[in-house]
Design a protein around this motif. Structure first.
Motif, short mmCIF file in Angstrom:
data_model
loop_
_atom_site.label_atom_id
_atom_site.label_comp_id
_atom_site.label_asym_id
_atom_site.label_seq_id
_atom_site.Cartn_x
_atom_site.Cartn_y
_atom_site.Cartn_z
N ALA A 50 0.88 -1.27 0.23
CA ALA A 50 -0.08 0.57 0.07
C ALA A 50 0.70 1.00 -0.32
CB ALA A 50 -1.17 0.51 1.03
N SER A 51 2.13 1.24 0.91
CA SER A 51 2.80 2.30 0.94
C SER A 51 3.86 2.97 -0.82
CB SER A 51 3.77 2.31 2.11
OG SER A 51 3.21 2.01 3.41
N CYS A 52 3.67 1.44 -1.48
CA CYS A 52 4.64 1.62 -1.78
C CYS A 52 4.22 2.48 -3.13
CB CYS A 52 5.31 0.46 -3.47
SG CYS A 52 5.66 0.47 -4.89
N PRO A 53 5.23 3.93 -3.84
CA PRO A 53 5.21 4.87 -4.85
C PRO A 53 4.69 4.44 -6.04
CG PRO A 53 6.97 5.07 -4.01
CD PRO A 53 7.07 3.59 -3.33
N MET A 54 5.17 3.33 -6.32
CA MET A 54 5.23 2.99 -8.09
C MET A 54 3.88 1.46 -7.55
SD MET A 54 6.89 4.71 -8.90
CE MET A 54 6.65 4.22 -10.76
N GLU A 55 3.13 1.54 -7.02
CA GLU A 55 2.01 -0.29 -6.45
C GLU A 55 3.02 -0.98 -7.18
OE1 GLU A 55 -1.13 1.43 -7.85
OE2 GLU A 55 -1.40 3.07 -6.91
N ALA A 56 4.75 -1.31 -7.24
CA ALA A 56 5.23 -2.31 -7.89
C ALA A 56 4.79 -3.55 -7.25
CB ALA A 56 6.28 -2.06 -8.28
N ILE A 57 4.44 -3.75 -5.86
CA ILE A 57 4.57 -4.96 -5.77
C ILE A 57 2.93 -5.60 -5.49
CG2 ILE A 57 4.55 -5.90 -3.12
CD1 ILE A 57 6.21 -3.79 -2.08
N THR A 58 3.19 -6.90 -6.20
CA THR A 58 2.02 -8.12 -6.26
C THR A 58 2.25 -8.83 -4.97
OG1 THR A 58 1.96 -7.32 -8.13
CG2 THR A 58 0.77 -9.11 -7.85
N VAL A 59 0.79 -8.86 -4.27
CA VAL A 59 0.57 -10.50 -3.48
C VAL A 59 -0.89 -10.89 -3.51
CG1 VAL A 59 0.31 -10.55 -0.90
CG2 VAL A 59 1.86 -8.69 -1.85
N THR A 60 -0.87 -12.44 -4.32
CA THR A 60 -1.46 -13.43 -4.99
C THR A 60 -1.44 -14.46 -3.61
OG1 THR A 60 0.34 -14.65 -5.65
CG2 THR A 60 -1.74 -12.79 -6.85
N ASP A 61 -2.39 -15.33 -3.36
CA ASP A 61 -2.32 -16.34 -2.55
C ASP A 61 -2.17 -17.59 -3.03
OD1 ASP A 61 -4.45 -17.33 -0.22
OD2 ASP A 61 -3.74 -19.27 -1.96
N ALA A 62 -0.61 -17.92 -2.76
CA ALA A 62 -0.27 -19.09 -3.72
C ALA A 62 -0.83 -20.35 -3.85
CB ALA A 62 1.11 -19.71 -3.01
N ASP A 63 -2.27 -20.25 -3.97
CA ASP A 63 -2.98 -21.52 -3.67
C ASP A 63 -3.85 -21.53 -5.05
OD1 ASP A 63 -1.96 -23.54 -2.09
OD2 ASP A 63 -3.44 -22.80 0.00
N THR A 64 -4.69 -20.17 -4.57
CA THR A 64 -5.70 -20.00 -6.00
C THR A 64 -5.24 -18.97 -6.65
OG1 THR A 64 -7.07 -17.89 -4.32
CG2 THR A 64 -6.99 -20.36 -3.92
N GLY A 65 -3.95 -17.84 -6.25
CA GLY A 65 -3.61 -17.40 -7.28
C GLY A 65 -4.41 -15.85 -7.60
N THR A 66 -5.27 -15.28 -6.09
CA THR A 66 -6.14 -14.57 -5.56
C THR A 66 -5.35 -13.28 -5.56
OG1 THR A 66 -7.85 -16.05 -5.23
CG2 THR A 66 -7.98 -13.36 -5.04
N HIS A 67 -5.48 -11.95 -5.94
CA HIS A 67 -4.93 -10.84 -5.28
C HIS A 67 -5.43 -11.08 -3.60
CE1 HIS A 67 -2.79 -8.88 -8.84
NE2 HIS A 67 -3.51 -9.95 -9.32
N VAL A 68 -4.37 -10.37 -3.35
CA VAL A 68 -4.52 -10.22 -1.42
C VAL A 68 -4.05 -8.82 -1.34
CG1 VAL A 68 -4.65 -12.30 -1.04
CG2 VAL A 68 -2.27 -11.29 -0.83
N ASP A 69 -2.79 -8.66 -2.36
CA ASP A 69 -3.09 -6.77 -2.24
C ASP A 69 -3.51 -5.96 -2.99
OD1 ASP A 69 -3.23 -5.90 -5.05
OD2 ASP A 69 -1.52 -7.55 -5.31
N PRO A 70 -4.07 -4.61 -2.36
CA PRO A 70 -4.81 -3.39 -3.03
C PRO A 70 -4.70 -2.98 -4.51
CG PRO A 70 -3.02 -2.16 -1.52
CD PRO A 70 -2.85 -4.20 -1.46
N PHE A 71 -4.19 -3.34 -4.84
CA PHE A 71 -4.06 -3.15 -6.21
C PHE A 71 -4.42 -4.31 -7.08
CE2 PHE A 71 -0.28 -1.02 -3.93
CZ PHE A 71 -0.83 -0.10 -3.83
N ILE A 72 -5.66 -4.26 -7.33
CA ILE A 72 -6.21 -5.16 -8.62
C ILE A 72 -6.98 -4.78 -9.13
CG2 ILE A 72 -6.38 -6.92 -6.49
CD1 ILE A 72 -8.94 -6.57 -6.27
#
Ligand code: SF4
Length: 72
Positions: A50-72
């Motif tokens: 959420a703090s990354c100024p470039m929105e460069a960080i992606t977080v996904t559930d390892a099992d489902t691939g669903t985004h858990v980061d705020p930028f979806i």
């Protein structure tokens, strides 16, 4: 478990490494990289995303691939 990725948009500001030092480190290329992934869920990772100024960080559930980061 979560998969954590940093895109080439990273400008190496170091915000993520400062806020979640166990999950991000600045590499020799001047960009942030997750030292290990997948990792156990940790709110500090979402805070860094959420703090990354470039929105460069992606977080996904390892099992489902669903985004858990705020930028979806
Ligand atoms: S906060 Fe974003 S731009 Fe800054 S080092 Fe981390 S991933 Fe790169």
């Amino acid at each position: 478990m979560w998969n954590v990725a940093v895109s080439p948009a990273c400008i190496g500001s170091g915000v993520c490494a400062g806020s979640a030092p166990g999950h991000f480190a600045i590499g020799a290329d001047g960009r942030s990289h997750p030292p290990a992934t997948p990792v156990d869920p940790d709110d500090a990772i979402l805070g860094a995303a959420a703090s990354c100024p470039m929105e460069a960080i992606t977080v996904t559930d390892a099992d489902t691939g669903t985004h858990v980061d705020p930028f979806i």
